[in-house]
Design a protein around this motif. Structure first.
Motif, PDB file in Angstrom:
ATOM      1  N   ARG A  28       0.838  -1.205   0.000  1.00 17.14           N
ATOM      2  CA  ARG A  28       0.000   0.000   0.000  1.00 17.14           C
ATOM      3  C   ARG A  28       0.864   1.243   0.000  1.00 17.14           C
ATOM      4  O   ARG A  28       0.539   2.243  -0.634  1.00 17.14           O
ATOM      5  CB  ARG A  28      -0.898  -0.023   1.237  1.00 17.14           C
ATOM      6  N   ALA A  33       1.765  21.994  10.838  1.00 18.56           N
ATOM      7  CA  ALA A  33       0.650  21.597   9.983  1.00 18.56           C
ATOM      8  C   ALA A  33       1.019  20.400   9.109  1.00 18.56           C
ATOM      9  O   ALA A  33       0.177  19.563   8.801  1.00 18.56           O
ATOM     10  CB  ALA A  33       0.232  22.772   9.103  1.00 18.56           C
ATOM     11  N   GLU A  83      -4.649   7.342   7.464  1.00 25.69           N
ATOM     12  CA  GLU A  83      -4.844   7.268   6.013  1.00 25.69           C
ATOM     13  C   GLU A  83      -4.074   6.112   5.405  1.00 25.69           C
ATOM     14  O   GLU A  83      -4.381   5.674   4.297  1.00 25.69           O
ATOM     15  CB  GLU A  83      -4.388   8.568   5.353  1.00 25.69           C
ATOM     16  N   ASP A 129       6.203  12.494  -1.646  1.00 27.56           N
ATOM     17  CA  ASP A 129       4.923  11.929  -2.071  1.00 27.56           C
ATOM     18  C   ASP A 129       3.876  11.960  -0.966  1.00 27.56           C
ATOM     19  O   ASP A 129       2.698  12.159  -1.232  1.00 27.56           O
ATOM     20  CB  ASP A 129       5.117  10.484  -2.518  1.00 27.56           C
ATOM     21  N   SER A 184       2.971  16.578  -0.561  1.00 22.42           N
ATOM     22  CA  SER A 184       1.832  16.600  -1.475  1.00 22.42           C
ATOM     23  C   SER A 184       0.558  17.035  -0.758  1.00 22.42           C
ATOM     24  O   SER A 184      -0.464  17.228  -1.410  1.00 22.42           O
ATOM     25  CB  SER A 184       1.620  15.220  -2.082  1.00 22.42           C
ATOM     26  N   ARG A 185       0.612  17.170   0.546  1.00 20.60           N
ATOM     27  CA  ARG A 185      -0.592  17.592   1.256  1.00 20.60           C
ATOM     28  C   ARG A 185      -0.826  19.078   1.021  1.00 20.60           C
ATOM     29  O   ARG A 185       0.091  19.820   0.719  1.00 20.60           O
ATOM     30  CB  ARG A 185      -0.452  17.277   2.746  1.00 20.60           C
ATOM     31  N   HIS A 186      -2.096  19.476   1.170  1.00 21.19           N
ATOM     32  CA  HIS A 186      -2.465  20.843   0.808  1.00 21.19           C
ATOM     33  C   HIS A 186      -2.460  21.739   2.035  1.00 21.19           C
ATOM     34  O   HIS A 186      -3.132  21.438   3.022  1.00 21.19           O
ATOM     35  CB  HIS A 186      -3.853  20.836   0.173  1.00 21.19           C
ATOM     36  N   LEU A 187      -1.692  22.811   1.970  1.00 21.47           N
ATOM     37  CA  LEU A 187      -1.711  23.791   3.058  1.00 21.47           C
ATOM     38  C   LEU A 187      -1.589  25.164   2.432  1.00 21.47           C
ATOM     39  O   LEU A 187      -0.646  25.440   1.694  1.00 21.47           O
ATOM     40  CB  LEU A 187      -0.552  23.550   4.029  1.00 21.47           C
ATOM     41  N   LEU A 238      -2.249  31.173   7.530  1.00 20.08           N
ATOM     42  CA  LEU A 238      -1.659  30.967   8.854  1.00 20.08           C
ATOM     43  C   LEU A 238      -1.297  32.286   9.535  1.00 20.08           C
ATOM     44  O   LEU A 238      -0.999  32.295  10.713  1.00 20.08           O
ATOM     45  CB  LEU A 238      -0.394  30.100   8.747  1.00 20.08           C
ATOM     46  N   ALA A 295      -2.915  24.921  12.135  1.00 18.57           N
ATOM     47  CA  ALA A 295      -3.740  24.247  11.128  1.00 18.57           C
ATOM     48  C   ALA A 295      -3.149  22.874  10.874  1.00 18.57           C
ATOM     49  O   ALA A 295      -2.071  22.552  11.366  1.00 18.57           O
ATOM     50  CB  ALA A 295      -3.780  25.061   9.836  1.00 18.57           C
ATOM     51  N   VAL A 296      -3.856  22.069  10.126  1.00 14.49           N
ATOM     52  CA  VAL A 296      -3.339  20.762   9.708  1.00 14.49           C
ATOM     53  C   VAL A 296      -3.480  20.677   8.196  1.00 14.49           C
ATOM     54  O   VAL A 296      -4.534  21.019   7.645  1.00 14.49           O
ATOM     55  CB  VAL A 296      -4.118  19.608  10.382  1.00 14.49           C
ATOM     56  N   ALA A 297      -2.401  20.286   7.528  1.00 15.62           N
ATOM     57  CA  ALA A 297      -2.435  20.186   6.065  1.00 15.62           C
ATOM     58  C   ALA A 297      -3.431  19.108   5.650  1.00 15.62           C
ATOM     59  O   ALA A 297      -3.536  18.068   6.282  1.00 15.62           O
ATOM     60  CB  ALA A 297      -1.045  19.858   5.543  1.00 15.62           C
ATOM     61  N   LYS A 298      -4.153  19.406   4.570  1.00 17.35           N
ATOM     62  CA  LYS A 298      -5.210  18.476   4.144  1.00 17.35           C
ATOM     63  C   LYS A 298      -4.645  17.420   3.209  1.00 17.35           C
ATOM     64  O   LYS A 298      -3.777  17.718   2.389  1.00 17.35           O
ATOM     65  CB  LYS A 298      -6.307  19.254   3.420  1.00 17.35           C
ATOM     66  N   PRO A 299      -5.143  16.210   3.303  1.00 14.41           N
ATOM     67  CA  PRO A 299      -4.645  15.154   2.411  1.00 14.41           C
ATOM     68  C   PRO A 299      -5.184  15.334   1.006  1.00 14.41           C
ATOM     69  O   PRO A 299      -6.293  15.832   0.811  1.00 14.41           O
ATOM     70  CB  PRO A 299      -5.189  13.881   3.041  1.00 14.41           C
ATOM     71  N   GLN A 300      -4.375  14.973   0.033  1.00 13.76           N
ATOM     72  CA  GLN A 300      -4.808  14.953  -1.364  1.00 13.76           C
ATOM     73  C   GLN A 300      -4.376  13.611  -1.935  1.00 13.76           C
ATOM     74  O   GLN A 300      -3.302  13.506  -2.516  1.00 13.76           O
ATOM     75  CB  GLN A 300      -4.145  16.077  -2.157  1.00 13.76           C
ATOM     76  N   VAL A 359      -2.316  12.963  -5.391  1.00 17.71           N
ATOM     77  CA  VAL A 359      -1.473  14.049  -5.896  1.00 17.71           C
ATOM     78  C   VAL A 359      -0.002  13.636  -5.815  1.00 17.71           C
ATOM     79  O   VAL A 359       0.747  13.748  -6.773  1.00 17.71           O
ATOM     80  CB  VAL A 359      -1.728  15.344  -5.106  1.00 17.71           C
ATOM     81  N   GLY A 360       0.408  13.111  -4.673  1.00 20.35           N
ATOM     82  CA  GLY A 360       1.751  12.545  -4.571  1.00 20.35           C
ATOM     83  C   GLY A 360       1.653  11.034  -4.647  1.00 20.35           C
ATOM     84  O   GLY A 360       1.727  10.439  -5.704  1.00 20.35           O
ATOM     85  N   ALA A 361       1.420  10.436  -3.494  1.00 20.59           N
ATOM     86  CA  ALA A 361       1.229   8.985  -3.449  1.00 20.59           C
ATOM     87  C   ALA A 361      -0.259   8.688  -3.534  1.00 20.59           C
ATOM     88  O   ALA A 361      -1.089   9.511  -3.168  1.00 20.59           O
ATOM     89  CB  ALA A 361       1.790   8.443  -2.148  1.00 20.59           C
ATOM     90  N   ILE A 374      -3.035   5.988  -2.207  1.00 17.74           N
ATOM     91  CA  ILE A 374      -3.366   4.890  -1.306  1.00 17.74           C
ATOM     92  C   ILE A 374      -4.744   4.386  -1.712  1.00 17.74           C
ATOM     93  O   ILE A 374      -5.704   5.157  -1.696  1.00 17.74           O
ATOM     94  CB  ILE A 374      -3.404   5.359   0.153  1.00 17.74           C
ATOM     95  N   LEU A 402     -10.152  22.428  -3.521  1.00 16.97           N
ATOM     96  CA  LEU A 402      -9.488  23.064  -2.391  1.00 16.97           C
ATOM     97  C   LEU A 402      -9.059  24.471  -2.751  1.00 16.97           C
ATOM     98  O   LEU A 402      -9.001  25.352  -1.912  1.00 16.97           O
ATOM     99  CB  LEU A 402      -8.254  22.259  -1.987  1.00 16.97           C
TER     100      LEU A 402
END
Lengths: 409, 138
Positions: free
Chosen positions: A106, A172, A185, A289, A293-296, A301, B8-13, B16-18, B20, B120
């Motif tokens: 995975r 974050a 996740e 990856d 790649s997460r959105h912030l 802020l 804040a907490v960064a949102k998963p995408q 976009v990268g990996a 799952i 987003l």
């Protein structure tokens, strides 16, 4: 954000560049070197990866005996010990765990990453106090690596960010909450109670009972001195600018912990294990990856107290003409919903623009927009320092922009 | 301090990268006696090894459930569980249902609030403003 000395940077565990064929994975090296040893001694080999001295060998003997089974030549003990006597699953059970196989695929990890290492990252020190078999040392390594890659990316990409915003952005991306979310996740499930008999693919930690207090190591403590400076936050505490240093994973042995703590220790330990077994190029790709790649939206802020004053100080520092707010357009001044558009100008240059329902609100918003435009400057081409680790050809390196810092009022 | 920060907490995408796969584990229940499991048993013997090889990221369990209809149960990353009863289906039909569960996200089907695109990021052009651009003649 903790500064890493140069000698402790990520290239420490890797071979210097002129030695290309050195096996990166200590597991593979140990396997080749110790062919003559009996096959059930994985846990004994794994011991050498730990930074903490193993206190006694009695545990190891006991666990080896538990798994030698009737087939091997165990003269001294005829009865194998029950699995329940082990604090965490035996490493040899990792190969048989379908959960671990699924988790490795995975996360798109190569098959040369041993499942024993993956299983070890799932054992929190609260489940197994033996530092040879829990993830304490790997999570320390992973924490440093995550902090290093995150900080260098942030500092190179946004060189003008104020220190507080840098801390918040790091939290974050790789803060406790973010890491716990990442673990969920990835489909990590926790065991109800740790033990030797359960599946190695489950996260093992001693759960804190409902209504119980946090353990003393995790509780918020008074700072060691009351005038905590930004320098102190950078140099001596954790990567998120807290007032205290984070608790050592070794301090959490045998103490019940919240599930978030165990999940974040797993993610850090996985990064550490990847670094040890697969090398830093793969860790950097993995980090890009799964974390970058997460959105912030970093512009959300900022929390300005007096943006107009900051902006005039900034203009004075940079030698711009002092900022002047001018009304660009308006509508419904005498109505219930007036809208004013105000621009902040320095000479003939418009620095920022904002809309508000009063002139003052619009002016403040315009100043905040101008400050954000300054602080969120992003160079077009960025090479982070870790991209040059072990590289023979350094001609692609571009020196990074270093800013003199935020406005001090 | 002139500027402080908001936590804040960064949102998963995902993707976009990996990427799952949301499907985490699948359980195949069969019965050796009842005729409704005939297609399921054929699937388990012939197609399941290939299916498992194609989807190594899914933990697959096969378990007997005597005197019941055959069923496929899938667990997802978000904690959801979906199950499909595959009674009286042939091998091919069972495979289709397994693929359906595999590609499912685990989210409930729901109607979005009328917006054609959800994102987003705000629109590149920004919100329309009456004070900018050319004047609109009515």
């Amino acid at each position: 954000m903790k500064r890493i000395p140069i000698s402790r940077c990520a290239s420490q565990l890797l071979a210097p560049s002129p030695l290309p064929r050195r096996p990166l994975c200590p597991y593979a090296a140990a396997k080749h070197a110790r062919r003559s040893i009996v096959p059930h001694s994985h846990r004994v080999q794994a011991r050498f990866q730990s930074t903490v001295a193993v206190p006694d060998e009695g545990d190891l003997e006991l666990e080896m005996a538990a798994h030698s089974g009737p087939a091997s030549t165990s003269h001294s003990r005829s009865e194998p010990l029950p699995l329940e006597s082990l604090p965490s699953p035996h490493p040899s059970a990792a190969e048989r765990s379908t959960r671990l196989h699924a988790l490795r695929s995975r996360l798109s990890l190569p098959t040369r990453f041993p499942l024993q290492a993956l299983a070890r990252t799932l054992v929190h020190p609260s489940a197994d106090a033996n530092p040879a078999f829990n993830n304490a040392s790997l999570s320390i390594l992973g924490r440093q690596l995550l902090g290093y890659y995150m900080t260098e990316w942030l500092l190179c990409t946004y060189p003008r960010l104020p220190m507080d915003v840098i801390f918040a952005a790091i939290e974050a991306y790789i803060g406790p909450k973010a890491l716990a979310t990442v673990a969920s996740e990835w489909g990590i499930e926790a065991a109800e109670e740790p033990g030797g008999e359960i599946d190695s693919g489950l996260l093992q930690f001693k759960r804190i009972r409902t209504g119980d207090d946090l353990p003393a190591a995790l509780r918020r403590q008074a700072p060691w001195k009351w005038n905590v400076t930004t320098t102190h936050k950078i140099m001596t505490t954790d990567e998120f600018g807290s007032e205290d240093a984070p608790p050592s994973p070794h301090a959490l042995e045998k103490t019940p912990v919240p599930s978030e703590e165990a999940a974040q220790a797993f993610v850090r330990a996985l990064i550490g294990a990847l670094h040890v077994h697969l090398g830093s190029p793969l860790v950097k790709r993995f980090f890009r990856d799964h974390f970058l790649s997460r959105h912030l939206d970093i512009s959300t802020l900022f929390d300005f107290r007096t943006p107009t004053r900051d902006l005039s100080h900034l203009c004075a520092r940079e030698g711009f003409e002092s900022p002047v707010a001018r009304l660009i357009s308006e509508t419904g001044r005498l109505s219930r919903h007036p809208v004013f558009i105000v621009g902040v100008y320095s000479g003939r240059d418009k620095l920022g623009e904002g809309a508000g329902s009063s002139l003052d609100e619009a002016r403040v918003r315009a100043a905040a927009a101008a400050l954000k435009a300054w602080y969120l400057y992003k160079p077009a081409e960025v090479t982070v320092p870790s991209s040059m680790e072990g590289a023979l050809d350094t001609s692609t390196w571009r020196p990074n922009y270093v800013d003199c810092g935020e406005v001090i009022v | 301090m002139p500027v402080s920060a908001i936590k804040a907490v960064a949102k998963p995408q995902n993707g976009v990268g990996a990427f799952i796969l949301p499907c985490k584990s699948m359980t195949f229940h069969y019965c050796n006696w009842w005729g409704s499991s005939r297609g399921m048993n054929a699937f388990l013997k012939s197609s399941l090894p290939a299916f498992a090889k194609r989807n190594p990221q899914i933990q697959i369990t096969v378990s007997p459930r005597p005197r019941h209809h055959p069923e496929i149960i899938a667990n997802y990353i978000n904690g959801a569980q979906e199950s499909i009863c595959v009674k009286n289906l042939q091998n091919e039909g069972v495979r289709e249902k397994a693929e359906l569960l595999r590609s499912h996200t685990g989210e409930k089907n729901r109607k979005w609030d009328g917006r054609p695109v959800r994102s987003l990021n705000e629109s590149v052009r920004g919100i329309w403003s009456p004070f900018h651009g050319s004047k609109v003649k009515i």
